[in-house]
Motif scaffolding. Structure first.
Motif, PDB file in Angstrom:
ATOM      1  N   GLU A   1      -1.448  -6.749  -3.309  1.00 33.38           N
ATOM      2  CA  GLU A   1      -1.841  -7.629  -2.208  1.00 33.38           C
ATOM      3  C   GLU A   1      -0.795  -8.674  -1.845  1.00 33.38           C
ATOM      4  O   GLU A   1      -0.628  -9.003  -0.669  1.00 33.38           O
ATOM      5  CB  GLU A   1      -3.185  -8.306  -2.519  1.00 33.38           C
ATOM      6  CG  GLU A   1      -4.379  -7.365  -2.376  1.00 33.38           C
ATOM      7  CD  GLU A   1      -4.439  -6.666  -1.023  1.00 33.38           C
ATOM      8  OE1 GLU A   1      -4.160  -7.317   0.013  1.00 33.38           O
ATOM      9  OE2 GLU A   1      -4.749  -5.462  -0.990  1.00 33.38           O
TER      10      GLU A   1
ATOM     11  N   ARG B   1      -5.316   2.492  -9.110  1.00 30.72           N
ATOM     12  CA  ARG B   1      -4.374   2.462  -7.990  1.00 30.72           C
ATOM     13  C   ARG B   1      -4.958   1.644  -6.840  1.00 30.72           C
ATOM     14  O   ARG B   1      -5.879   2.073  -6.152  1.00 30.72           O
ATOM     15  CB  ARG B   1      -4.044   3.890  -7.526  1.00 30.72           C
ATOM     16  CG  ARG B   1      -3.301   4.695  -8.582  1.00 30.72           C
ATOM     17  CD  ARG B   1      -2.879   6.070  -8.060  1.00 30.72           C
ATOM     18  NE  ARG B   1      -1.955   5.994  -6.946  1.00 30.72           N
ATOM     19  CZ  ARG B   1      -0.651   5.722  -7.056  1.00 30.72           C
ATOM     20  NH1 ARG B   1      -0.129   5.486  -8.239  1.00 30.72           N
ATOM     21  NH2 ARG B   1       0.128   5.685  -5.985  1.00 30.72           N
ATOM     22  N   THR B   2      -4.414   0.459  -6.666  1.00 31.84           N
ATOM     23  CA  THR B   2      -4.820  -0.419  -5.568  1.00 31.84           C
ATOM     24  C   THR B   2      -3.573  -1.014  -4.921  1.00 31.84           C
ATOM     25  O   THR B   2      -2.501  -1.081  -5.532  1.00 31.84           O
ATOM     26  CB  THR B   2      -5.714  -1.575  -6.068  1.00 31.84           C
ATOM     27  OG1 THR B   2      -4.996  -2.332  -7.042  1.00 31.84           O
ATOM     28  CG2 THR B   2      -7.009  -1.050  -6.676  1.00 31.84           C
ATOM     29  N   CYS B   3      -3.716  -1.465  -3.697  1.00 32.78           N
ATOM     30  CA  CYS B   3      -2.597  -2.082  -2.990  1.00 32.78           C
ATOM     31  C   CYS B   3      -2.162  -3.361  -3.702  1.00 32.78           C
ATOM     32  O   CYS B   3      -2.988  -4.086  -4.265  1.00 32.78           O
ATOM     33  CB  CYS B   3      -2.993  -2.412  -1.557  1.00 32.78           C
ATOM     34  SG  CYS B   3      -3.398  -0.978  -0.530  1.00 32.78           S
TER      35      CYS B   3
ATOM     36  N   ILE C   1      -3.052  -0.286   7.954  1.00 32.03           N
ATOM     37  CA  ILE C   1      -4.059  -0.891   7.074  1.00 32.03           C
ATOM     38  C   ILE C   1      -5.458  -0.437   7.469  1.00 32.03           C
ATOM     39  O   ILE C   1      -6.351  -0.320   6.608  1.00 32.03           O
ATOM     40  CB  ILE C   1      -3.955  -2.441   7.075  1.00 32.03           C
ATOM     41  CG1 ILE C   1      -4.591  -3.019   5.804  1.00 32.03           C
ATOM     42  CG2 ILE C   1      -4.567  -3.037   8.318  1.00 32.03           C
ATOM     43  CD1 ILE C   1      -3.864  -2.703   4.534  1.00 32.03           C
TER      44      ILE C   1
ATOM     45  N   CYS D   1       0.815  -1.220   0.000  1.00 29.43           N
ATOM     46  CA  CYS D   1       0.000   0.000   0.000  1.00 29.43           C
ATOM     47  C   CYS D   1       0.848   1.270   0.000  1.00 29.43           C
ATOM     48  O   CYS D   1       0.290   2.375  -0.007  1.00 29.43           O
ATOM     49  CB  CYS D   1      -0.942   0.021   1.196  1.00 29.43           C
ATOM     50  SG  CYS D   1      -2.224  -1.252   1.150  1.00 29.43           S
TER      51      CYS D   1
ATOM     52  N   VAL E   1       2.322   0.967  -5.055  1.00 29.68           N
ATOM     53  CA  VAL E   1       1.049   1.019  -5.787  1.00 29.68           C
ATOM     54  C   VAL E   1       1.302   1.470  -7.227  1.00 29.68           C
ATOM     55  O   VAL E   1       0.747   0.922  -8.180  1.00 29.68           O
ATOM     56  CB  VAL E   1       0.055   1.965  -5.086  1.00 29.68           C
ATOM     57  CG1 VAL E   1      -1.193   2.190  -5.947  1.00 29.68           C
ATOM     58  CG2 VAL E   1      -0.344   1.405  -3.724  1.00 29.68           C
TER      59      VAL E   1
ATOM     60  N   THR F   1      -5.310   8.014   0.569  1.00 35.18           N
ATOM     61  CA  THR F   1      -4.555   6.948   1.239  1.00 35.18           C
ATOM     62  C   THR F   1      -3.455   6.316   0.390  1.00 35.18           C
ATOM     63  O   THR F   1      -2.535   5.709   0.945  1.00 35.18           O
ATOM     64  CB  THR F   1      -5.506   5.819   1.684  1.00 35.18           C
ATOM     65  OG1 THR F   1      -6.175   5.291   0.523  1.00 35.18           O
ATOM     66  CG2 THR F   1      -6.539   6.330   2.680  1.00 35.18           C
ATOM     67  N   LEU F   2      -3.526   6.416  -0.922  1.00 36.57           N
ATOM     68  CA  LEU F   2      -2.571   5.718  -1.779  1.00 36.57           C
ATOM     69  C   LEU F   2      -1.746   6.663  -2.637  1.00 36.57           C
ATOM     70  O   LEU F   2      -1.147   6.242  -3.628  1.00 36.57           O
ATOM     71  CB  LEU F   2      -3.309   4.695  -2.665  1.00 36.57           C
ATOM     72  CG  LEU F   2      -4.098   3.617  -1.922  1.00 36.57           C
ATOM     73  CD1 LEU F   2      -4.762   2.664  -2.906  1.00 36.57           C
ATOM     74  CD2 LEU F   2      -3.214   2.841  -0.943  1.00 36.57           C
TER      75      LEU F   2
ATOM     76  N   VAL G   1      -5.922   2.776   5.767  1.00 33.99           N
ATOM     77  CA  VAL G   1      -6.157   2.565   4.338  1.00 33.99           C
ATOM     78  C   VAL G   1      -7.604   2.157   4.090  1.00 33.99           C
ATOM     79  O   VAL G   1      -8.270   2.664   3.178  1.00 33.99           O
ATOM     80  CB  VAL G   1      -5.197   1.487   3.775  1.00 33.99           C
ATOM     81  CG1 VAL G   1      -5.591   1.091   2.359  1.00 33.99           C
ATOM     82  CG2 VAL G   1      -3.761   1.994   3.796  1.00 33.99           C
ATOM     83  N   LYS G   2      -8.115   1.255   4.921  1.00 39.05           N
ATOM     84  CA  LYS G   2      -9.457   0.705   4.701  1.00 39.05           C
ATOM     85  C   LYS G   2     -10.573   1.618   5.194  1.00 39.05           C
ATOM     86  O   LYS G   2     -11.655   1.673   4.608  1.00 39.05           O
ATOM     87  CB  LYS G   2      -9.573  -0.655   5.404  1.00 39.05           C
ATOM     88  CG  LYS G   2      -8.736  -1.751   4.768  1.00 39.05           C
ATOM     89  CD  LYS G   2      -8.931  -3.069   5.503  1.00 39.05           C
ATOM     90  CE  LYS G   2      -8.182  -4.209   4.826  1.00 39.05           C
ATOM     91  NZ  LYS G   2      -8.349  -5.489   5.562  1.00 39.05           N
TER      92      LYS G   2
ATOM     93  N   ASN H   1       1.490  -7.271   0.639  1.00 39.21           N
ATOM     94  CA  ASN H   1       0.871  -7.177   1.965  1.00 39.21           C
ATOM     95  C   ASN H   1       0.849  -8.538   2.654  1.00 39.21           C
ATOM     96  O   ASN H   1       1.070  -8.643   3.867  1.00 39.21           O
ATOM     97  CB  ASN H   1      -0.553  -6.634   1.854  1.00 39.21           C
ATOM     98  CG  ASN H   1      -0.595  -5.141   1.572  1.00 39.21           C
ATOM     99  OD1 ASN H   1       0.451  -4.482   1.553  1.00 39.21           O
ATOM    100  ND2 ASN H   1      -1.771  -4.605   1.332  1.00 39.21           N
TER     101      ASN H   1
END
Length: 359
Positions: free
Chosen positions: A249, A245-247, A288, A227, A232, A302-303, A291-292, A252
């Motif tokens: 995964e 734009r996403t983490c 996290i 993240c 990203v 957040t990103l 982020v969520k 993570n």
């Protein structure tokens, strides 16, 4: 029946003083924390890199825009680090200074300094890549500081300070990004193998601290590396969809696996090193959660970092002429790698609530 009641009552009255003696509320309180010493990377470096020949510096605007007098100290953030907040919460000092800062007086060593170096890691190759202070070099500076303290207040008082101080180790992210996700893995086949190697470094460093008299040691886990805005960005490039734009995964997941291993290691070390508290410092959970559920913290972005585009800028790429966001308190990250002061304050409060009762 009355006789049985009388016997039971007599037994309870006899037992009550022993129960009170064993009660936690009657246990001897732990001595107060005397100082805070930090080792590791940019997450706990307040400016040591200002005094060594490296490009990994942040002693220029827009860094420090939330610090008192908008001063860019060398912290990779708009303001304070989590260790600064912890030192303040503990009543030690407003901020933790960099050991290499020439303005730091010998007396300040008694309440804590940071030996950390931005760009460094548990793996010496990481520090060599960025021309920053390896963990071994940081250790030698700590030994030098101990000698200075002994000259100032004597051996007994120095030993007392170290025995009751809080030691923070925060490193590993640079190791993973440089030696795993950049595909420069050397002799290591998998991320898991490399993590195991890093944990041998953690164990060795904790043992060194213990042998030097440290008894309260915290080791920070990895953040959700996938993240971090720069990760990203890299993920969006490989997915051929830059706007999505996403983490990342799997990174993570790697962080979570490492953190589980670290928790087991710190538990074993606490049992093995007599009289010590070696604790896992969870930074993954608060990050996290931000982020969520950013709305819980008043965060909107957040990103993406506050500095420049927020996609790639950090250190030498985050410059005085870089455009910055209007309100950094709305951002989880200040640059493409490092949390904002607001995020660091959340991490510090999380640690205070969940970790410090165990110390």
């Amino acid at each position: 029946m009355n006789l049985r009641k009388s016997i039971v009552l007599t037994f309870l009255i006899t037992l009550l003083p022993l129960i009170q003696l064993l009660s936690p509320t009657n246990a001897l309180p732990s001595p107060p924390i005397t100082a805070l010493y930090a080792f590791g990377d940019s997450t706990v470096d307040p400016g040591n890199n200002n005094y060594i020949p490296t490009l990994f510096r942040s002693n220029h605007p827009p860094y420090g825009k939330s610090f008192p007098a908008r001063l860019p100290t060398g912290r990779f953030s708009d303001g304070k680090l989590a260790t600064d907040f912890l030192a303040s919460f503990l009543g030690l000092k407003p901020t933790v200074p960099a050991y290499l800062n020439p303005s730091v007086k010998p007396s300040e060593l008694l309440t804590g300094v940071s030996f950390a170096s931005a760009g460094s890691g548990l793996d010496d190759r990481t520090a060599a890549l960025s021309l920053t202070l390896s963990m071994d070099r940081q250790w030698r500076y700590f030994e030098e500081a101990v000698r200075k303290m002994k000259s100032l207040v004597g051996e007994l008082e120095t030993d007392r300070v170290i025995r009751n101080a809080l030691f923070v180790i925060s490193a590993g992210t640079n190791d993973m990004t440089n030696n795993v996700y950049s595909h420069a893995r050397g002799n290591f086949i998998t991320a898991s193998d490399y993590q195991d190697y890093l944990l041998t470094k953690v164990e060795s460093f904790v043992q060194r601290l213990y042998d030097a008299g440290a008894r309260r040691i915290t080791v920070a886990g990895l953040p959700p590396i996938g993240c971090l805005p720069v990760q990203v960005t890299a993920g969006s490039l490989t997915s051929r969809n830059f706007l999505r734009r996403t983490c990342t995964e799997h990174q993570n997941v790697d962080s979570l696996v490492y953190n589980q291993k670290l928790q087991r290691l710190t538990s074993r070390l606490s049992q093995r090193l007599r009289g010590s508290k070696v604790l896992y410092l969870d930074i993954y959970s608060p990050l996290i959660d931000m982020v969520k559920y950013p709305q819980k913290y008043g965060i909107e972005e957040t990103l993406r970092g506050c500095c420049g585009t927020g996609f790639l800028e950090a250190g030498p790429l985050c410059q005085p002429m870089s455009r910055t966001c209007a309100d950094v308190s709305k951002y989880l990250f200040f640059d493409s790698v490092h949390p904002s002061q607001k995020a660091y304050s959340v991490i510090a409060r999380f640690a205070l609530r969940n970790l410090f009762p165990l110390l």
